[in-house]
Design a protein around this motif. Sequence first.
Motif, PDB file in Angstrom:
ATOM      1  N   VAL A 186      71.799  78.055  45.670  1.00 28.46           N
ATOM      2  CA  VAL A 186      71.707  76.914  44.758  1.00 28.46           C
ATOM      3  C   VAL A 186      71.029  75.715  45.415  1.00 28.46           C
ATOM      4  O   VAL A 186      70.105  75.122  44.854  1.00 28.46           O
ATOM      5  CB  VAL A 186      73.109  76.513  44.248  1.00 28.46           C
ATOM      6  CG1 VAL A 186      73.036  75.243  43.405  1.00 28.46           C
ATOM      7  CG2 VAL A 186      73.722  77.649  43.450  1.00 28.46           C
TER       8      VAL A 186
ATOM      9  N   LYS B 270      67.704  77.192  47.523  1.00 29.23           N
ATOM     10  CA  LYS B 270      66.801  77.990  46.678  1.00 29.23           C
ATOM     11  C   LYS B 270      66.227  79.199  47.426  1.00 29.23           C
ATOM     12  O   LYS B 270      65.086  79.603  47.210  1.00 29.23           O
ATOM     13  CB  LYS B 270      65.643  77.146  46.142  1.00 29.23           C
ATOM     14  CG  LYS B 270      66.072  75.936  45.326  1.00 29.23           C
ATOM     15  CD  LYS B 270      66.829  76.339  44.070  1.00 29.23           C
ATOM     16  CE  LYS B 270      67.188  75.123  43.228  1.00 29.23           C
ATOM     17  NZ  LYS B 270      68.020  75.482  42.050  1.00 29.23           N
TER      18      LYS B 270
ATOM     19  N   THR C  54      72.618  75.218  36.227  1.00 36.09           N
ATOM     20  CA  THR C  54      72.265  75.110  37.650  1.00 36.09           C
ATOM     21  C   THR C  54      72.263  76.473  38.325  1.00 36.09           C
ATOM     22  O   THR C  54      71.326  76.831  39.042  1.00 36.09           O
ATOM     23  CB  THR C  54      73.260  74.179  38.368  1.00 36.09           C
ATOM     24  OG1 THR C  54      73.223  72.882  37.767  1.00 36.09           O
ATOM     25  CG2 THR C  54      72.912  74.060  39.854  1.00 36.09           C
TER      26      THR C  54
ATOM     27  N   GLU D 226      69.392  79.086  37.674  1.00 36.40           N
ATOM     28  CA  GLU D 226      68.111  78.914  38.362  1.00 36.40           C
ATOM     29  C   GLU D 226      68.171  79.353  39.814  1.00 36.40           C
ATOM     30  O   GLU D 226      67.137  79.379  40.501  1.00 36.40           O
ATOM     31  CB  GLU D 226      67.688  77.444  38.292  1.00 36.40           C
ATOM     32  CG  GLU D 226      67.418  76.954  36.862  1.00 36.40           C
ATOM     33  CD  GLU D 226      67.064  75.480  36.830  1.00 36.40           C
ATOM     34  OE1 GLU D 226      67.065  74.847  37.916  1.00 36.40           O
ATOM     35  OE2 GLU D 226      66.784  74.964  35.739  1.00 36.40           O
ATOM     36  N   ALA D 227      69.372  79.693  40.308  1.00 39.71           N
ATOM     37  CA  ALA D 227      69.524  80.079  41.712  1.00 39.71           C
ATOM     38  C   ALA D 227      69.126  81.542  41.913  1.00 39.71           C
ATOM     39  O   ALA D 227      69.507  82.408  41.124  1.00 39.71           O
ATOM     40  CB  ALA D 227      70.972  79.866  42.164  1.00 39.71           C
TER      41      ALA D 227
END
Length: 346
Positions: free
Chosen positions: A231, A234, A284, A287-288
């Motif tokens: 997270v 990335k 959130t 998108e990790a």
Amino acid sequence: MGIEEVVKSNVPPHNLEAEESVLGAMLLSRDAIAQVIEILDSRSFYRKAHRDIYEAIIELFESGEPVDIISVSDHLAKKGLLDSVGGYTYLSSLLNKIPTPSNAAYHAKIVQEKAILRELIEAGIKIKELAEEENDDVPVIMDKAEQIIFAVTQRKVFQYFIPLKEELFNVFELIEVRSRKHSYLSGIPTGFEEFDKLTGGLQYSDFIVIAGRPSMGKTAFCLNIAHHVGVNLKLPVAVFSLEMSSEQVAMRMLSAEAGIPYYKLRVGDLSEAEWRRITTSINTLAEAPIYIDDSPNISVLEMRAKARRLKSEVGLSLIIIDYLQLMSSGARMENRVQEISKISRD
């Protein structure tokens, strides 16, 4: 399809002109030899005569002897190979095949590319034979096939010893960069500051075992690291969960991200404010680059194959296995301790 086309289709990839150019450059320049030797070995050449000439040049070069058409001819004659490579006449013709020795490295790369293509063809034949013989279980055959292909794709450029003087300059620059960053990290940070100060972060290629008694928080600790790496940094993370389902892993990570107790998520007892935090946290986490595999009783062969595939598709910075004792080695062992040792080595 004509006979000529059939014959042509069975000829492995090669470039004789590039091979001749490389050998000609090596006969003219010791600098060219130094460049080529870092890219090619004798197996890279398609023609056996070229392999023999290359080996003769390298043997003279490494012994500190002069390398030219006369010395190479004499060396080949002593080995009884001069006539088979085409004699002095063929060696002389090589000198006319290279416009300038400065192109040696470029032509060597052409030779290397053709050699890799031939290795891929050979790998395909080996894989075909493995599949047709059916001597092993399918997962074992698949793993062997991946290893064969992986060996070709990981072909390295040959490299000699690095003088300590050169490496010290590199180390000095690295220390200088890190001092400007004012960071104690040399690897991937875990998010646990004191741990990172002691270890410098997680170092690439390290195999780290988190040990502790049951219910001491080993899984939570590892998932927190996965959360931080995926997270906040990335970086791609693979989580092999042999105990919990992927749904449970996702829920625990959502709990950590939203700051909501895990039991409240399990029963759905949430306030409106908590629902909003859940929505934000899901966006959130979505998108990790975190990937979960919850296959039970997974073997080392299967795990390695899946990790390789993920590495080739999206990259891979960290692998977490929860937990080692639930894995299968795929082999019969006298006791579980030996099996765990084998899993760790593999």
